[in-house]
Design a protein around this motif. Structure first.
Motif, PDB file in Angstrom:
ATOM      1  N   THR A 101      -2.502  -3.803  -5.315  1.00  0.00           N
ATOM      2  CA  THR A 101      -2.222  -5.223  -5.122  1.00  0.00           C
ATOM      3  C   THR A 101      -3.523  -5.981  -4.966  1.00  0.00           C
ATOM      4  O   THR A 101      -4.573  -5.386  -4.692  1.00  0.00           O
ATOM      5  CB  THR A 101      -1.330  -5.457  -3.880  1.00  0.00           C
ATOM      6  OG1 THR A 101      -2.011  -4.972  -2.710  1.00  0.00           O
ATOM      7  CG2 THR A 101       0.001  -4.750  -4.025  1.00  0.00           C
ATOM      8  N   VAL A 135       0.378  -9.155  -1.619  1.00  0.00           N
ATOM      9  CA  VAL A 135       1.261  -8.929  -0.485  1.00  0.00           C
ATOM     10  C   VAL A 135       1.220 -10.199   0.357  1.00  0.00           C
ATOM     11  O   VAL A 135       0.146 -10.738   0.635  1.00  0.00           O
ATOM     12  CB  VAL A 135       0.809  -7.716   0.352  1.00  0.00           C
ATOM     13  CG1 VAL A 135       1.687  -7.551   1.592  1.00  0.00           C
ATOM     14  CG2 VAL A 135       0.844  -6.449  -0.491  1.00  0.00           C
ATOM     15  N   ALA A 177       3.935 -12.978  -4.585  1.00  0.00           N
ATOM     16  CA  ALA A 177       4.255 -11.554  -4.688  1.00  0.00           C
ATOM     17  C   ALA A 177       4.383 -11.142  -6.153  1.00  0.00           C
ATOM     18  O   ALA A 177       3.924 -10.063  -6.552  1.00  0.00           O
ATOM     19  CB  ALA A 177       5.536 -11.234  -3.924  1.00  0.00           C
ATOM     20  N   TYR A 220       6.185  -8.438  -1.427  1.00  0.00           N
ATOM     21  CA  TYR A 220       5.168  -7.667  -2.129  1.00  0.00           C
ATOM     22  C   TYR A 220       5.631  -7.355  -3.549  1.00  0.00           C
ATOM     23  O   TYR A 220       6.832  -7.336  -3.846  1.00  0.00           O
ATOM     24  CB  TYR A 220       4.857  -6.378  -1.371  1.00  0.00           C
ATOM     25  CG  TYR A 220       6.063  -5.531  -1.033  1.00  0.00           C
ATOM     26  CD1 TYR A 220       6.574  -4.596  -1.934  1.00  0.00           C
ATOM     27  CD2 TYR A 220       6.703  -5.677   0.201  1.00  0.00           C
ATOM     28  CE1 TYR A 220       7.674  -3.827  -1.627  1.00  0.00           C
ATOM     29  CE2 TYR A 220       7.814  -4.917   0.515  1.00  0.00           C
ATOM     30  CZ  TYR A 220       8.301  -3.986  -0.397  1.00  0.00           C
ATOM     31  OH  TYR A 220       9.405  -3.228  -0.088  1.00  0.00           O
ATOM     32  N   PRO A 243       6.366  -0.602  -3.120  1.00  0.00           N
ATOM     33  CA  PRO A 243       5.305  -1.471  -3.642  1.00  0.00           C
ATOM     34  C   PRO A 243       4.626  -0.842  -4.855  1.00  0.00           C
ATOM     35  O   PRO A 243       4.629   0.378  -5.020  1.00  0.00           O
ATOM     36  CB  PRO A 243       4.322  -1.584  -2.471  1.00  0.00           C
ATOM     37  CG  PRO A 243       5.047  -1.087  -1.272  1.00  0.00           C
ATOM     38  CD  PRO A 243       6.058  -0.103  -1.765  1.00  0.00           C
TER      39      PRO A 243
END
Length: 300
Positions: A40, A70, A65, A12, A36
């Motif tokens: 995303t 992810v 990533a 990620y 993270p």
């Protein structure tokens, strides 16, 4: 439900600094356990070929990533599934269930769910993983279509031997549709088991597909696999042939340890530079999913 565990690597985007780490035979540039980023682009699942592992496409996972996705790469327990003698654990039956469980877990995981801009899933499938991607997208495999194929290709031991016939008779009831509704697009890399998918079933797939094949695939007959899919997936498919390449060109460039341990997975023709192939391949895949997911490509 499954009564065994599946090893899954999750890759990620993060703002923390990556460093070289050795995982199995591979050296990865990662930030293990990092936080993270807040947002995303979506979830990509990568399904490897028969008896592969979560490291088989690690370069693609790392690239995606860095682009803001992810990525989950499971190790499907293919050989244990076959040896179990249980039809429900045959790879052709259980692999789509693996993808469903993983996608459900990650889309609802406390660490990731708030960061998904939309609950869309993409799948990349290599070889048997290509079968897996199609089945998980709602394309129904059907062993009844093998009779015509095997009458012409009687020497195909994987699909037409007496052992194969018994296998398909045993697992036929386990191949019911296992569609994952969130799947928005798939990428097929030298996809296998083409004769299990009919023209009618493939024509029903209504999501974007990107198809790659190897011109000199030594493991699969492209006529009945890549070309079969290209023909019947119709307008949903854009395809590309990697010239002079063999089946294993889609596996990540091999570290020295793997070159010595399993050279057949790592050797390409003199006209093929696997590193260059993967640089272009990863860029193309990244653009494909960015376009489908409606996101602008992020800087790496």
């Amino acid at each position: 439900m499954l009564d065994y565990d599946i090893d899954v690597a999750v890759w990620y985007p993060t703002q923390e600094r990556a460093k070289a780490e050795t995982v199995g035979p591979a050296t990865l540039n990662v930030a293990r356990g990092a936080r993270p980023i807040a947002r995303t682009h979506g979830l990509i699942l990568i399904s490897h070929g028969f008896s592969g592992s979560f490291l088989g496409h690690n370069d693609t996972a790392q690239f995606l990533a860095r682009q803001g996705f992810v990525v989950a790469t499971p190790t499907h327990p293919d050989i244990p599934g076959l040896k179990s003698g249980k039809p429900e654990f045959d790879p052709l039956a259980v692999r789509p269930r693996h993808l469903r469980l993983i996608s459900n877990r990650l889309l609802n995981h406390p660490q990731f769910k708030a960061g998904f801009l939309q609950h869309r899933v993409g799948v990349i499938g290599y070889s048997l993983g290509g079968y897996t991607a199609l089945a998980a997208s709602g394309v129904q495999p059907d062993p009844s279509g093998l009779a015509a194929y095997c009458s012409a290709e009687i020497n195909d031991a994987l699909l037409c031997s007496p052992e194969a016939t018994r296998r398909f008779a045993t697992i036929a009831d386990q191949l019911s549709q296992q569609k994952i509704d969130q799947i928005a697009a798939i990428v097929l890399l030298a996809p296998a088991y083409g004769p299990l998918f009919s023209e009618q079933s493939l024509a029903k797939l209504d999501i974007p597909v990107r198809l790659f094949s190897a011109e000199k695939d030594q493991e699969l007959d492209n006529r009945y696999n890549a070309q079969h899919f290209e023909k019947f997936l119709g307008n949903t498919s854009a395809s590309e042939v990697i010239k002079d390449a063999g089946h294993f060109v889609f596996i990540a460039p091999c570290p020295d340890a793997l070159k010595h341990a399993v050279p057949v997975l790592c050797e390409d023709s003199k006209n093929v530079d696997r590193v260059s192939v993967h640089q272009k391949l990863n860029e193309t895949i990244g653009h494909f999913f960015a376009r489908v997911f409606g996101q602008q490509k992020t800087d790496s």
